[in-house]
Design a protein around this motif. Structure first.
Motif: not given
Ligand SMILES: [Zn+2]
Ligand SMILES: [Zn+2]
Length: 267
Positions: A184-192, A194-203, A225-227, A259-261
């Protein structure tokens, strides 16, 4: 409105040493974009800047001159074909590119999880146990977020890649070991930031019964709130042909909407 698969921001060409596939050209990638009605694609060959010491043998040759051979990228109306790269951080937390180098790229995918590169991305001591690997996964993520970088044009590549472990059992165990509070802490900061989060096809190619364990971090990221953007991480044309159903399944499982894009800001 449901998330439309219209982007792929993590794609390799033959220039990447782990591809070397003559058929994996920028033209073939543009064709893939046309066939799948994608609006944005990014070429992200592996990269380590020659000005930063410590490159592994794999990275040494893949400097800016090497990856720039794909330029200029072929263009087509209605498709944004971005010039990017896949950057890395070594085990001493040294980023493989100086800040000013970001100006030369439209988009950068940051690989914090190349934990198969034992001796380069992780010490052999840490690599020996699932606990050590989980700790390093968090440390690298935390360190990256502490840097002063143009985060608006950075995405986090394959956070749940199988490369973090040796074998499926260890892989799932490492994912389980990542504390929710920390996520929560790490992704909260990512959202703040504006870092994109990848949905990798292998993952995202997990078995149905593994879904909750693999998707845990992404569900948390969504709550924060990450995109999200899609990353085929294709090294060969047959992979480009195979990824659409994988992304569609991930979109459904995560119940992603438009909205999540992730939207790349050109500033
Ligand atoms: Zn990678
Ligand atoms: Zn990649």
């Amino acid at each position: 409105m449901r998330y439309i698969f219209d982007n792929d921001l993590h794609i390799h060409s033959y220039i990447s040493l782990c591809s070397k596939d003559e058929a994996q050209t920028p033209e073939a990638i543009l064709e893939y974009a046309k066939e799948n009605r994608l609006k944005t694609v990014a070429l992200t060959d592996h990269f380590w800047d020659a000005s930063v010491s410590g490159a592994s043998g794999f990275y040494q040759i893949q400097n800016f001159e090497w990856i720039s051979r794909s330029k200029p990228l072929p263009q087509c109306e209605g498709i944004d074909f971005l010039f990017g790269c896949e950057a890395d951080i070594d085990k001493d937390l040294r980023l493989g590119m100086p800040k000013e180098r970001f100006d030369d790229f439209d988009f950068v995918v940051m690989a914090l999880t190349h934990l198969h590169m034992v001796g380069f991305a992780i010490s052999s001591e840490d690599a020996a146990t699932a606990e050590g690997r989980a700790r390093v996964w968090i440390e690298r993520f935390e360190h990256f977020l502490s840097l002063d970088l143009p985060f608006h044009k950075i995405g986090l590549a394959h956070l749940a890649t199988h490369l973090i472990a040796k074998g499926r059992e260890m892989y799932l165990r490492i994912l389980d070991l990542l504390p929710e509070e920390k996520l929560y802490e790490l992704f909260g900061k990512c959202a703040q930031l504006g870092i994109g989060i990848e949905l990798n096809s292998a993952d995202m190619s997990f078995a149905d019964e593994e879904a909750d364990r693999v998707l845990k971090m992404f569900r948390i990221a969504k709550k924060c709130g990450c995109k999200f953007y899609m990353g085929s991480d294709a090294h060969h044309p047959d992979r480009l042909k195979a990824v659409k159903p994988i992304f569609e399944r991930a979109i459904d499982l995560l119940e992603l909407t438009e909205d999540d894009k992730y939207q790349l800001k050109r500033i």
